[in-house]
Design an enzyme around this catalytic site. Structure first.
Site, mmCIF file in Angstrom:
data_model
loop_
_atom_site.group_PDB
_atom_site.id
_atom_site.type_symbol
_atom_site.label_atom_id
_atom_site.label_comp_id
_atom_site.label_asym_id
_atom_site.label_seq_id
_atom_site.Cartn_x
_atom_site.Cartn_y
_atom_site.Cartn_z
ATOM 1 N N TYR A 22 0.791 -1.230 0.000
ATOM 2 C CA TYR A 22 0.000 0.000 0.000
ATOM 3 C C TYR A 22 0.825 1.282 0.000
ATOM 4 O O TYR A 22 0.261 2.374 -0.022
ATOM 5 C CB TYR A 22 -0.956 -0.005 1.192
ATOM 6 C CG TYR A 22 -1.896 -1.180 1.178
ATOM 7 C CD1 TYR A 22 -2.902 -1.275 0.222
ATOM 8 C CD2 TYR A 22 -1.765 -2.219 2.090
ATOM 9 C CE1 TYR A 22 -3.754 -2.359 0.189
ATOM 10 C CE2 TYR A 22 -2.616 -3.309 2.064
ATOM 11 C CZ TYR A 22 -3.602 -3.373 1.111
ATOM 12 O OH TYR A 22 -4.454 -4.446 1.075
ATOM 13 N N HIS A 97 -8.556 1.401 -6.110
ATOM 14 C CA HIS A 97 -7.781 0.527 -5.218
ATOM 15 C C HIS A 97 -6.311 0.846 -5.420
ATOM 16 O O HIS A 97 -5.872 1.103 -6.536
ATOM 17 C CB HIS A 97 -8.057 -0.945 -5.513
ATOM 18 C CG HIS A 97 -9.489 -1.298 -5.324
ATOM 19 N ND1 HIS A 97 -10.037 -1.492 -4.084
ATOM 20 C CD2 HIS A 97 -10.497 -1.437 -6.217
ATOM 21 C CE1 HIS A 97 -11.326 -1.752 -4.224
ATOM 22 N NE2 HIS A 97 -11.633 -1.715 -5.515
#
Length: 148
Positions: A22, A97
Site C-alpha cells: 500500500y 484501489h
C-alpha cells in the site's frame, strides 16, 4: 465540482500498514497534493472502518455531489449493502484501489461494487485517486447528480 473521496476500512493506516503493498504515505499527506492539482474542485474526504458510516455518507452526498471516488477496502469484496448504496444514488462513483487486485488473492479479484460504478481503477497506489479525478474533470457535468 464537489467530489467526495470516500475511504473504507484500514485506509486510516496507509503509510504504516503493509507498505510493500500500500505504499509508505498516508492519505492525509497525499490529500493536499490532490487539492492543489484540482483547484476547480471542492474535494472532501471521509474515512471509516464501519460499513454503516460509509453507507450513510453515500446517502448524504449521493444526490448533490458531482462525484464520489470510493476505495471501499475489504468491503469491495464482501458488502452487498455498500454495493446497494452505490446503486441507489445518482452521483457517479469511481471505484479505486491502491494495489492491483488482479494480482492479489482470489477473493480480492471480485468486486461487488464495480457493476454499479462508472469505472474502476487499481494498481497505481495513491495515484489511483488522481486518475479518478481526471476522469471527473473530463466529464464536465452540466448539472449536479449526472449519472453515466
Amino acid at each position: 465540482m464537489e467530489i467526495l473521496l470516500l475511504n473504507g476500512p484500514n485506509l486510516n493506516l496507509l503509510g504504516r500498514r503493509e507498505p510493500g503493498i500500500y505504499g509508505n504515505r498516508s492519505f492525509e499527506d497525499y490529500f493536499p497534493e490532490l487539492t492543489a492539482a484540482f483547484p476547480d474542485f471542492t474535494l472532501t474526504h471521509f474515512q471509516s472502518n464501519h460499513e454503516g458510516q460509509l453507507i450513510d455518507k453515500l446517502h448524504e452526498v449521493g444526490f448533490s455531489y458531482h462525484g464520489v471516488v470510493l476505495n471501499a477496502g475489504g468491503y469491495t469484496h464482501t458488502s452487498v449493502a455498500l454495493a446497494d448504496a452505490v446503486a441507489a444514488i445518482n452521483t457517479p462513483v469511481v471505484e479505486v484501489h491502491l494495489s492491483n487486485l488482479a494480482a492479489r488473492e482470489d477473493f480480492r479479484q471480485k468486486s461487488l461494487l464495480g457493476r454499479h460504478c462508472a469505472g474502476s481503477i487499481s494498481g497505481f497506489g495513491l495515484e489511483s485517486y488522481r486518475l479518478a479525478l481526471h476522469w471527473f474533470q473530463q466529464q464536465r457535468p452540466k448539472r449536479v447528480g449526472f449519472r453515466v
